[in-house]
Design an enzyme around this catalytic site. Structure first.
Site, PDB file in Angstrom:
ATOM      1  N   HIS A   7       0.826  -1.211   0.000  1.00 35.54           N
ATOM      2  CA  HIS A   7       0.000   0.000   0.000  1.00 35.54           C
ATOM      3  C   HIS A   7       0.860   1.261   0.000  1.00 35.54           C
ATOM      4  O   HIS A   7       2.064   1.209   0.252  1.00 35.54           O
ATOM      5  CB  HIS A   7      -0.983   0.029   1.175  1.00 35.54           C
ATOM      6  CG  HIS A   7      -0.382   0.039   2.541  1.00 35.54           C
ATOM      7  ND1 HIS A   7      -0.100  -1.105   3.255  1.00 35.54           N
ATOM      8  CD2 HIS A   7      -0.014   1.066   3.366  1.00 35.54           C
ATOM      9  CE1 HIS A   7       0.404  -0.781   4.437  1.00 35.54           C
ATOM     10  NE2 HIS A   7       0.472   0.545   4.531  1.00 35.54           N
ATOM     11  N   GLU A  43      -8.565   4.509   9.596  1.00 30.37           N
ATOM     12  CA  GLU A  43      -8.048   4.289   8.250  1.00 30.37           C
ATOM     13  C   GLU A  43      -9.066   3.626   7.340  1.00 30.37           C
ATOM     14  O   GLU A  43      -9.962   2.917   7.797  1.00 30.37           O
ATOM     15  CB  GLU A  43      -6.783   3.440   8.308  1.00 30.37           C
ATOM     16  CG  GLU A  43      -7.007   2.061   8.891  1.00 30.37           C
ATOM     17  CD  GLU A  43      -5.760   1.183   8.776  1.00 30.37           C
ATOM     18  OE1 GLU A  43      -4.862   1.353   9.612  1.00 30.37           O
ATOM     19  OE2 GLU A  43      -5.699   0.359   7.850  1.00 30.37           O
ATOM     20  N   GLN A  60      -3.917   3.367   1.487  1.00 28.27           N
ATOM     21  CA  GLN A  60      -4.303   3.407   2.903  1.00 28.27           C
ATOM     22  C   GLN A  60      -4.487   4.870   3.284  1.00 28.27           C
ATOM     23  O   GLN A  60      -3.509   5.621   3.380  1.00 28.27           O
ATOM     24  CB  GLN A  60      -3.203   2.768   3.764  1.00 28.27           C
ATOM     25  CG  GLN A  60      -3.526   2.762   5.253  1.00 28.27           C
ATOM     26  CD  GLN A  60      -2.363   2.206   6.086  1.00 28.27           C
ATOM     27  OE1 GLN A  60      -1.210   2.491   5.804  1.00 28.27           O
ATOM     28  NE2 GLN A  60      -2.676   1.425   7.092  1.00 28.27           N
ATOM     29  N   HIS A  84       3.771   7.309   3.753  1.00 27.90           N
ATOM     30  CA  HIS A  84       4.699   6.170   3.714  1.00 27.90           C
ATOM     31  C   HIS A  84       4.357   5.241   2.573  1.00 27.90           C
ATOM     32  O   HIS A  84       3.280   5.320   1.997  1.00 27.90           O
ATOM     33  CB  HIS A  84       4.689   5.412   5.052  1.00 27.90           C
ATOM     34  CG  HIS A  84       3.402   4.722   5.391  1.00 27.90           C
ATOM     35  ND1 HIS A  84       2.356   5.349   6.044  1.00 27.90           N
ATOM     36  CD2 HIS A  84       2.972   3.458   5.167  1.00 27.90           C
ATOM     37  CE1 HIS A  84       1.359   4.488   6.213  1.00 27.90           C
ATOM     38  NE2 HIS A  84       1.703   3.335   5.675  1.00 27.90           N
ATOM     39  N   GLU A 134       7.293   0.773   5.277  1.00 29.92           N
ATOM     40  CA  GLU A 134       6.651  -0.246   6.108  1.00 29.92           C
ATOM     41  C   GLU A 134       6.824  -1.607   5.432  1.00 29.92           C
ATOM     42  O   GLU A 134       6.836  -1.688   4.202  1.00 29.92           O
ATOM     43  CB  GLU A 134       5.159   0.113   6.219  1.00 29.92           C
ATOM     44  CG  GLU A 134       4.305  -0.852   7.017  1.00 29.92           C
ATOM     45  CD  GLU A 134       2.820  -0.417   7.046  1.00 29.92           C
ATOM     46  OE1 GLU A 134       2.488   0.718   6.618  1.00 29.92           O
ATOM     47  OE2 GLU A 134       1.983  -1.230   7.472  1.00 29.92           O
TER      48      GLU A 134
HETATM   49  N1  CMX Z   1       8.298  10.441   5.906  1.00 29.86           N
HETATM   50  C1  CMX Z   1       9.531  10.968   5.743  1.00 29.86           C
HETATM   51  N2  CMX Z   1      10.226  11.570   6.733  1.00 29.86           N
HETATM   52  C2  CMX Z   1       9.610  11.618   7.942  1.00 29.86           C
HETATM   53  C3  CMX Z   1       8.345  11.074   8.184  1.00 29.86           C
HETATM   54  C4  CMX Z   1       7.660  10.470   7.096  1.00 29.86           C
HETATM   55  N3  CMX Z   1       6.451   9.951   7.251  1.00 29.86           N
HETATM   56  N4  CMX Z   1       8.019  11.261   9.480  1.00 29.86           N
HETATM   57  C5  CMX Z   1       9.052  11.920  10.037  1.00 29.86           C
HETATM   58  N5  CMX Z   1      10.010  12.130   9.099  1.00 29.86           N
HETATM   59  C6  CMX Z   1      11.271  12.862   9.298  1.00 29.86           C
HETATM   60  C7  CMX Z   1      10.999  14.258   9.786  1.00 29.86           C
HETATM   61  O1  CMX Z   1      10.777  15.151   8.715  1.00 29.86           O
HETATM   62  C8  CMX Z   1      12.228  14.594  10.587  1.00 29.86           C
HETATM   63  O2  CMX Z   1      13.230  15.013   9.723  1.00 29.86           O
HETATM   64  P1  CMX Z   1      14.104  16.343  10.055  1.00 29.86           P
HETATM   65  O3  CMX Z   1      14.817  16.000  11.345  1.00 29.86           O
HETATM   66  O4  CMX Z   1      15.028  16.449   8.888  1.00 29.86           O
HETATM   67  O5  CMX Z   1      13.120  17.444  10.195  1.00 29.86           O
HETATM   68  C9  CMX Z   1      12.635  13.250  11.188  1.00 29.86           C
HETATM   69  O6  CMX Z   1      12.007  12.235  10.344  1.00 29.86           O
HETATM   70  C10 CMX Z   1      12.120  13.072  12.603  1.00 29.86           C
HETATM   71  O7  CMX Z   1      10.754  13.372  12.568  1.00 29.86           O
HETATM   72  P2  CMX Z   1       9.848  13.795  13.801  1.00 29.86           P
HETATM   73  O8  CMX Z   1       8.777  14.670  13.280  1.00 29.86           O
HETATM   74  O9  CMX Z   1      10.696  14.270  14.945  1.00 29.86           O
HETATM   75  O10 CMX Z   1       9.129  12.428  14.155  1.00 29.86           O
HETATM   76  P3  CMX Z   1       9.598  11.263  15.109  1.00 29.86           P
HETATM   77  O11 CMX Z   1      11.071  11.037  15.043  1.00 29.86           O
HETATM   78  O12 CMX Z   1       8.948  11.433  16.424  1.00 29.86           O
HETATM   79  O13 CMX Z   1       8.837  10.050  14.343  1.00 29.86           O
HETATM   80  C11 CMX Z   1       8.965   8.148  12.993  1.00 29.86           C
HETATM   81  C12 CMX Z   1       9.218   9.642  13.061  1.00 29.86           C
HETATM   82  C13 CMX Z   1       9.264   7.667  11.578  1.00 29.86           C
HETATM   83  C14 CMX Z   1       9.870   7.416  14.003  1.00 29.86           C
HETATM   84  C15 CMX Z   1       7.480   7.914  13.374  1.00 29.86           C
HETATM   85  O14 CMX Z   1       6.668   8.589  12.444  1.00 29.86           O
HETATM   86  C16 CMX Z   1       7.067   6.460  13.397  1.00 29.86           C
HETATM   87  O15 CMX Z   1       7.297   5.756  14.370  1.00 29.86           O
HETATM   88  N6  CMX Z   1       6.419   5.969  12.309  1.00 29.86           N
HETATM   89  C17 CMX Z   1       5.969   4.585  12.236  1.00 29.86           C
HETATM   90  C18 CMX Z   1       4.527   4.422  12.676  1.00 29.86           C
HETATM   91  C19 CMX Z   1       3.548   5.134  11.787  1.00 29.86           C
HETATM   92  O16 CMX Z   1       3.887   5.960  10.945  1.00 29.86           O
HETATM   93  N7  CMX Z   1       2.238   4.797  11.999  1.00 29.86           N
HETATM   94  C20 CMX Z   1       1.149   5.357  11.207  1.00 29.86           C
HETATM   95  C21 CMX Z   1       0.768   4.481  10.045  1.00 29.86           C
HETATM   96  C22 CMX Z   1       0.158   3.163  10.468  1.00 29.86           C
HETATM   97  C23 CMX Z   1      -0.010   2.154   9.340  1.00 29.86           C
HETATM   98  O17 CMX Z   1       0.574   2.297   8.266  1.00 29.86           O
HETATM   99  O18 CMX Z   1      -0.763   1.184   9.555  1.00 29.86           O
HETATM  100 CO    CO Z   2       0.686   1.583   6.308  1.00 34.32          CO
END
Ligand code: CMX
Ligand code: CO
Length: 143
Positions: A7, A43, A60, A84, A134
Protein backbone atom coordinates in the site's frame (compact mmCIF):
# COMPACT_ATOMS: atom_id res chain seq x y z
CA UNK A 1 11.45 -11.44 -0.06
CA UNK A 2 9.47 -8.30 -0.80
CA UNK A 3 7.02 -9.18 -3.58
CA UNK A 4 4.57 -6.31 -3.99
CA UNK A 5 3.67 -2.73 -3.22
CA UNK A 6 1.19 -3.56 -0.44
CA UNK A 7 0.00 0.00 0.00
CA UNK A 8 0.76 3.68 -0.13
CA UNK A 9 -0.17 5.50 3.07
CA UNK A 10 -1.78 8.91 2.62
CA UNK A 11 -2.33 11.20 5.60
CA UNK A 12 -5.43 13.39 5.69
CA UNK A 13 -7.31 15.61 8.13
CA UNK A 14 -10.78 14.32 7.20
CA UNK A 15 -11.06 10.64 6.27
CA UNK A 16 -14.66 10.79 5.04
CA UNK A 17 -13.92 13.72 2.73
CA UNK A 18 -10.80 12.00 1.39
CA UNK A 19 -12.62 8.70 0.80
CA UNK A 20 -15.22 10.67 -1.14
CA UNK A 21 -12.50 12.31 -3.28
CA UNK A 22 -11.05 8.91 -4.25
CA UNK A 23 -14.53 7.53 -4.97
CA UNK A 24 -15.76 10.49 -7.01
CA UNK A 25 -12.51 11.08 -8.89
CA UNK A 26 -11.29 7.53 -9.58
CA UNK A 27 -14.14 5.20 -8.67
CA UNK A 28 -12.18 3.47 -5.87
CA UNK A 29 -14.37 2.03 -3.10
CA UNK A 30 -13.54 1.32 0.53
CA UNK A 31 -12.48 -2.34 0.84
CA UNK A 32 -11.99 -2.21 4.60
CA UNK A 33 -11.94 0.40 7.38
CA UNK A 34 -10.85 0.25 10.99
CA UNK A 35 -9.43 2.18 13.93
CA UNK A 36 -5.94 1.16 15.07
CA UNK A 37 -5.59 2.61 18.57
CA UNK A 38 -1.94 1.61 18.91
CA UNK A 39 -1.01 3.49 15.73
CA UNK A 40 -3.39 6.36 16.52
CA UNK A 41 -5.22 6.22 13.18
CA UNK A 42 -8.64 5.78 11.66
CA UNK A 43 -8.05 4.29 8.25
CA UNK A 44 -9.67 3.18 5.01
CA UNK A 45 -8.10 0.66 2.67
CA UNK A 46 -9.00 1.09 -1.01
CA UNK A 47 -8.05 -1.99 -3.03
CA UNK A 48 -6.47 -1.05 -6.34
CA UNK A 49 -5.38 -4.42 -7.75
CA UNK A 50 -4.52 -8.00 -6.89
CA UNK A 51 -0.88 -9.01 -7.16
CA UNK A 52 0.93 -12.10 -8.48
CA UNK A 53 1.97 -13.24 -4.99
CA UNK A 54 -1.66 -13.77 -3.90
CA UNK A 55 -1.84 -10.39 -2.13
CA UNK A 56 -3.07 -7.00 -3.28
CA UNK A 57 -2.12 -3.35 -3.52
CA UNK A 58 -4.10 -0.71 -1.66
CA UNK A 59 -4.23 2.96 -0.88
CA UNK A 60 -4.30 3.41 2.90
CA UNK A 61 -6.03 6.66 3.85
CA UNK A 62 -5.09 7.73 7.38
CA UNK A 63 -6.73 10.22 9.76
CA UNK A 64 -5.18 10.71 13.21
CA UNK A 65 -7.29 9.78 16.24
CA UNK A 66 -5.20 11.69 18.77
CA UNK A 67 -2.92 14.70 18.93
CA UNK A 68 0.17 12.72 19.93
CA UNK A 69 -0.06 10.17 17.10
CA UNK A 70 2.71 9.97 14.52
CA UNK A 71 0.29 10.93 11.74
CA UNK A 72 -1.03 13.98 13.64
CA UNK A 73 2.53 15.17 14.17
CA UNK A 74 3.38 14.62 10.50
CA UNK A 75 0.22 16.44 9.30
CA UNK A 76 0.96 19.44 11.52
CA UNK A 77 4.38 19.74 9.93
CA UNK A 78 3.67 18.81 6.31
CA UNK A 79 -0.04 19.07 5.64
CA UNK A 80 -1.88 16.34 3.74
CA UNK A 81 -0.02 14.00 1.40
CA UNK A 82 1.91 10.76 0.94
CA UNK A 83 3.10 9.59 4.38
CA UNK A 84 4.70 6.17 3.71
CA UNK A 85 5.06 3.26 1.33
CA UNK A 86 4.62 -0.38 2.29
CA UNK A 87 6.15 -3.49 0.75
CA UNK A 88 4.43 -6.87 1.11
CA UNK A 89 6.29 -10.02 2.13
CA UNK A 90 5.39 -13.53 3.29
CA UNK A 91 8.00 -13.16 6.07
CA UNK A 92 8.09 -9.76 7.76
CA UNK A 93 10.27 -11.12 10.60
CA UNK A 94 12.94 -12.48 8.28
CA UNK A 95 12.97 -9.51 5.94
CA UNK A 96 13.13 -7.03 8.83
CA UNK A 97 16.10 -8.94 10.30
CA UNK A 98 17.90 -8.98 6.94
CA UNK A 99 17.33 -5.26 6.44
CA UNK A 100 18.41 -4.45 10.01
CA UNK A 101 21.66 -6.38 9.36
CA UNK A 102 22.30 -3.99 6.46
CA UNK A 103 22.36 -1.09 8.91
CA UNK A 104 18.85 0.30 8.35
CA UNK A 105 16.99 1.11 11.58
CA UNK A 106 13.91 -1.09 12.03
CA UNK A 107 11.58 0.76 14.40
CA UNK A 108 10.01 -2.20 16.23
CA UNK A 109 11.74 -5.15 17.92
CA UNK A 110 8.75 -7.30 17.00
CA UNK A 111 6.16 -6.64 14.28
CA UNK A 112 2.91 -5.05 15.48
CA UNK A 113 -0.66 -5.41 14.26
CA UNK A 114 -1.61 -3.43 11.15
CA UNK A 115 -4.59 -3.28 8.80
CA UNK A 116 -6.80 -6.34 8.54
CA UNK A 117 -4.81 -8.28 11.12
CA UNK A 118 -1.55 -7.97 9.23
CA UNK A 119 1.86 -7.88 10.94
CA UNK A 120 3.84 -4.71 10.26
CA UNK A 121 7.07 -2.95 11.02
CA UNK A 122 8.67 0.29 9.82
CA UNK A 123 12.10 1.38 8.60
CA UNK A 124 13.36 4.79 9.65
CA UNK A 125 12.88 7.37 6.87
CA UNK A 126 16.30 8.89 7.57
CA UNK A 127 17.89 5.55 6.57
CA UNK A 128 15.68 5.19 3.47
CA UNK A 129 16.29 8.34 1.50
CA UNK A 130 13.53 10.28 3.26
CA UNK A 131 10.84 7.62 2.69
CA UNK A 132 9.09 6.11 5.71
CA UNK A 133 8.91 2.45 4.66
CA UNK A 134 6.65 -0.25 6.11
CA UNK A 135 6.95 -4.03 5.73
CA UNK A 136 3.69 -6.03 5.82
CA UNK A 137 2.76 -9.67 6.08
CA UNK A 138 -0.98 -9.92 5.51
CA UNK A 139 -3.09 -12.16 7.74
CA UNK A 140 -4.42 -14.28 4.88
CA UNK A 141 -2.59 -16.51 2.43
CA UNK A 142 0.86 -16.17 4.00
CA UNK A 143 2.73 -18.14 6.62
N1 CMX B 1 8.30 10.44 5.91
C1 CMX B 1 9.53 10.97 5.74
N2 CMX B 1 10.23 11.57 6.73
C2 CMX B 1 9.61 11.62 7.94
C3 CMX B 1 8.34 11.07 8.18
C4 CMX B 1 7.66 10.47 7.10
N3 CMX B 1 6.45 9.95 7.25
N4 CMX B 1 8.02 11.26 9.48
C5 CMX B 1 9.05 11.92 10.04
N5 CMX B 1 10.01 12.13 9.10
C6 CMX B 1 11.27 12.86 9.30
C7 CMX B 1 11.00 14.26 9.79
O1 CMX B 1 10.78 15.15 8.72
C8 CMX B 1 12.23 14.59 10.59
O2 CMX B 1 13.23 15.01 9.72
P1 CMX B 1 14.10 16.34 10.06
O3 CMX B 1 14.82 16.00 11.34
O4 CMX B 1 15.03 16.45 8.89
O5 CMX B 1 13.12 17.44 10.19
C9 CMX B 1 12.64 13.25 11.19
O6 CMX B 1 12.01 12.23 10.34
C10 CMX B 1 12.12 13.07 12.60
O7 CMX B 1 10.75 13.37 12.57
P2 CMX B 1 9.85 13.79 13.80
O8 CMX B 1 8.78 14.67 13.28
O9 CMX B 1 10.70 14.27 14.95
O10 CMX B 1 9.13 12.43 14.16
P3 CMX B 1 9.60 11.26 15.11
O11 CMX B 1 11.07 11.04 15.04
O12 CMX B 1 8.95 11.43 16.42
O13 CMX B 1 8.84 10.05 14.34
C11 CMX B 1 8.97 8.15 12.99
C12 CMX B 1 9.22 9.64 13.06
C13 CMX B 1 9.26 7.67 11.58
C14 CMX B 1 9.87 7.42 14.00
C15 CMX B 1 7.48 7.91 13.37
O14 CMX B 1 6.67 8.59 12.44
C16 CMX B 1 7.07 6.46 13.40
O15 CMX B 1 7.30 5.76 14.37
N6 CMX B 1 6.42 5.97 12.31
C17 CMX B 1 5.97 4.59 12.24
C18 CMX B 1 4.53 4.42 12.68
C19 CMX B 1 3.55 5.13 11.79
O16 CMX B 1 3.89 5.96 10.95
N7 CMX B 1 2.24 4.80 12.00
C20 CMX B 1 1.15 5.36 11.21
C21 CMX B 1 0.77 4.48 10.04
C22 CMX B 1 0.16 3.16 10.47
C23 CMX B 1 -0.01 2.15 9.34
O17 CMX B 1 0.57 2.30 8.27
O18 CMX B 1 -0.76 1.18 9.56
CO1 CO C 1 0.69 1.58 6.31
Amino acid sequence: MLTRIDHIGIACFDLDRTVEFYRATYGFEVFHSEVNEEQGVREAMLKINDTGDGGASYLQLLEPTREDSTVAKWLAKNGEGVHHIAFGTADVDGDAADIRAKGVRVLYDEPRIGSMGSRITFLHPKDCGGVLTELVTSAAAEH
